[in-house]
Structures are given as C-alpha cells and as structure tokens.
Write a protein that holds these residues in place. Structure first.
Motif, PDB file in Angstrom:
ATOM      1  N   LEU A 124      34.601 -45.082 -56.090  1.00  0.00           N
ATOM      2  CA  LEU A 124      35.625 -46.110 -55.871  1.00  0.00           C
ATOM      3  C   LEU A 124      35.658 -46.615 -54.433  1.00  0.00           C
ATOM      4  N   SER A 125      34.688 -46.172 -53.619  1.00  0.00           N
ATOM      5  CA  SER A 125      34.622 -46.549 -52.195  1.00  0.00           C
ATOM      6  C   SER A 125      35.919 -46.212 -51.454  1.00  0.00           C
ATOM      7  N   LEU A 126      36.439 -45.014 -51.725  1.00  0.00           N
ATOM      8  CA  LEU A 126      37.677 -44.555 -51.095  1.00  0.00           C
ATOM      9  C   LEU A 126      37.441 -43.341 -50.181  1.00  0.00           C
ATOM     10  N   GLU A 127      36.197 -43.137 -49.772  1.00  0.00           N
ATOM     11  CA  GLU A 127      35.874 -41.944 -48.971  1.00  0.00           C
ATOM     12  C   GLU A 127      36.730 -41.829 -47.714  1.00  0.00           C
ATOM     13  N   ASP A 128      37.063 -42.956 -47.102  1.00  0.00           N
ATOM     14  CA  ASP A 128      37.831 -42.937 -45.845  1.00  0.00           C
ATOM     15  C   ASP A 128      39.260 -43.453 -46.024  1.00  0.00           C
ATOM     16  N   ALA A 129      39.705 -43.564 -47.267  1.00  0.00           N
ATOM     17  CA  ALA A 129      41.005 -44.188 -47.524  1.00  0.00           C
ATOM     18  C   ALA A 129      42.189 -43.269 -47.211  1.00  0.00           C
ATOM     19  N   PHE A 130      42.040 -41.968 -47.501  1.00  0.00           N
ATOM     20  CA  PHE A 130      43.189 -41.059 -47.412  1.00  0.00           C
ATOM     21  C   PHE A 130      43.211 -40.301 -46.089  1.00  0.00           C
ATOM     22  N   ASP A 131      44.417 -40.160 -45.550  1.00  0.00           N
ATOM     23  CA  ASP A 131      44.587 -39.432 -44.290  1.00  0.00           C
ATOM     24  C   ASP A 131      44.538 -37.928 -44.494  1.00  0.00           C
TER      25      ASP A 131
END
Length: 217
Positions: A124-131
């Motif tokens: 989902l291309s969320l590798e860097d989305a979450f803190d």
C-alpha cells in the motif's frame, strides 16, 4: 461541562480498518477448527483481534508442538498470498494522507506479526506513513489487553485523551477503551447497532471524509 481534549494522535487497527481481510481469516479459521474437531460456533468471530499465539495457547493448548507450528506456518503462508491492494478500505489512504498533512501523529496497532505488516505496508506504499507501528511481536499481551495502545501512546509521547482509535473488532475496541482513548468503530465485522453502544461514533469506511474528520473534533 467537561471540555473535550484536543485529538492530536490517530491510531489504527489493521485488519478490518485499513484492509478488509475478514473473509480470508474466516475461511482459514473455519478450516483449522474443522481439521482439529474444534466444536465452537462462529469460531472466527470469537477470536477476531487476538494474536495468533493467544489463539493457539487458548484453543489449541493440547495440540502437539508440531501441530501448533503447522497452524502458525499455514497462517503465515495465507497472509503472504493476499493481494492487499484489492481489499484496502475505501478512503483510508486519503485519510492517512490528510492526517500527515495536518501534522497529526499516527500509529498502527495490530495483533498481526511484523512479517505480515511489512507486506501490507509495502503493497500500500505506507512504509513511512506511521510514526509508530505496534505488532504482535512488540507486546506480551494482545488485544483486549490495552498494552499495544499504551505502548503506541508512550512511543508518541502523548496523553491517552489526545488519542482517537479506529477499530472494528470488539477485542480492539476493549483494548482502546481500557487505554482511555476515544474509540471510533468501523462496521466491517460488527453491526452499527452493536458498535454504537461501545464507541464514540461509527463509520462503515473512510469514504465520507467530512464525517470522519468530525469524529476527531
């Protein structure tokens, strides 16, 4: 009148919140229950939100170590094969993008293992989305224990009253409630009528952007 705390932090469950994996797990656990002659009605619903280790320790305690490992392996293989891009909840990616743009702190708190979470986030291309990302490998006790949400809160350096949590499973709703956070239910697995008695508000998905935003105010 008690003033509501300002929400600065948004925490997400994964299954049933970011991706709608319910049918995959229902099929898997119904099959496992049948193979192990486990006569429990609606077994997948009962264990929804629990970590795999908790399920095995609670319901397969008398199984051999080889049998337990076979369940773990089969579950991992099933999870790795799913095309998560096809089952992402409507509007959730846009909502995450909105939160980041508005400088909310965001976290993922899931009963899934790190190996699966990495696959989902990459697809989902969320590798860097979450803190912060809390998986079953991060904690000793899974949902409904609040440990995962408390750990996420501590990692982000915020108060529980600043946190809004999106959850679909009752175990997850309990965990976030025990952590004294605002819980917003998503009706992917439980009915709206059931969820409204246990949550601050209920949505079916994230497609109604203004409605979702209003639950953070």
């Amino acid at each position: 009148m008690i003033k509501k705390s300002k929400i600065t932090t948004v925490l997400f469950g994964l299954d049933g919140v970011v991706v709608d994996t319910e049918r995959y797990y229902d099929n898997f656990w119904n099959d496992i229950a049948a193979k192990n002659n486990l006569k429990i009605n609606n077994f997948p619903a009962i264990i929804k939100g629990m970590t795999l280790n908790s399920v095995i320790e609670l319901y397969f305690a008398i199984s051999s170590q080889e049998e337990k490992q076979a369940i773990r392996q089969a579950c991992s293989e099933m999870e790795q094969k799913i095309d998560y891009k096809k089952i992402v909840l409507p509007g959730v990616l846009d909502f995450i993008e909105y939160l980041k743009k508005e400088d909310y702190k965001i976290g993922l708190v899931t009963s899934s293992p790190t190996s699966k979470v990495q696959v989902v986030l990459e697809q989902l291309s969320l590798e860097d989305a979450f803190d912060t990302v809390i998986t079953s490998d991060s904690i000793k006790k899974g949902k409904p224990d609040p440990m995962g949400y408390v750990l996420a809160q501590n990692n982000l350096g915020v108060l529980s009253a600043e946190c809004a949590v999106f959850e679909d499973a009752f175990t997850g709703i309990q965990a976030a409630t025990y952590a004294f956070m605002r819980v917003i239910g998503i009706s992917t697995t439980l009915s709206v009528d059931f969820l409204k008695d246990y949550t601050y508000g209920v949505i079916s998905d994230f497609s109604d952007n203004e409605r979702v935003k209003s639950l953070l105010s």
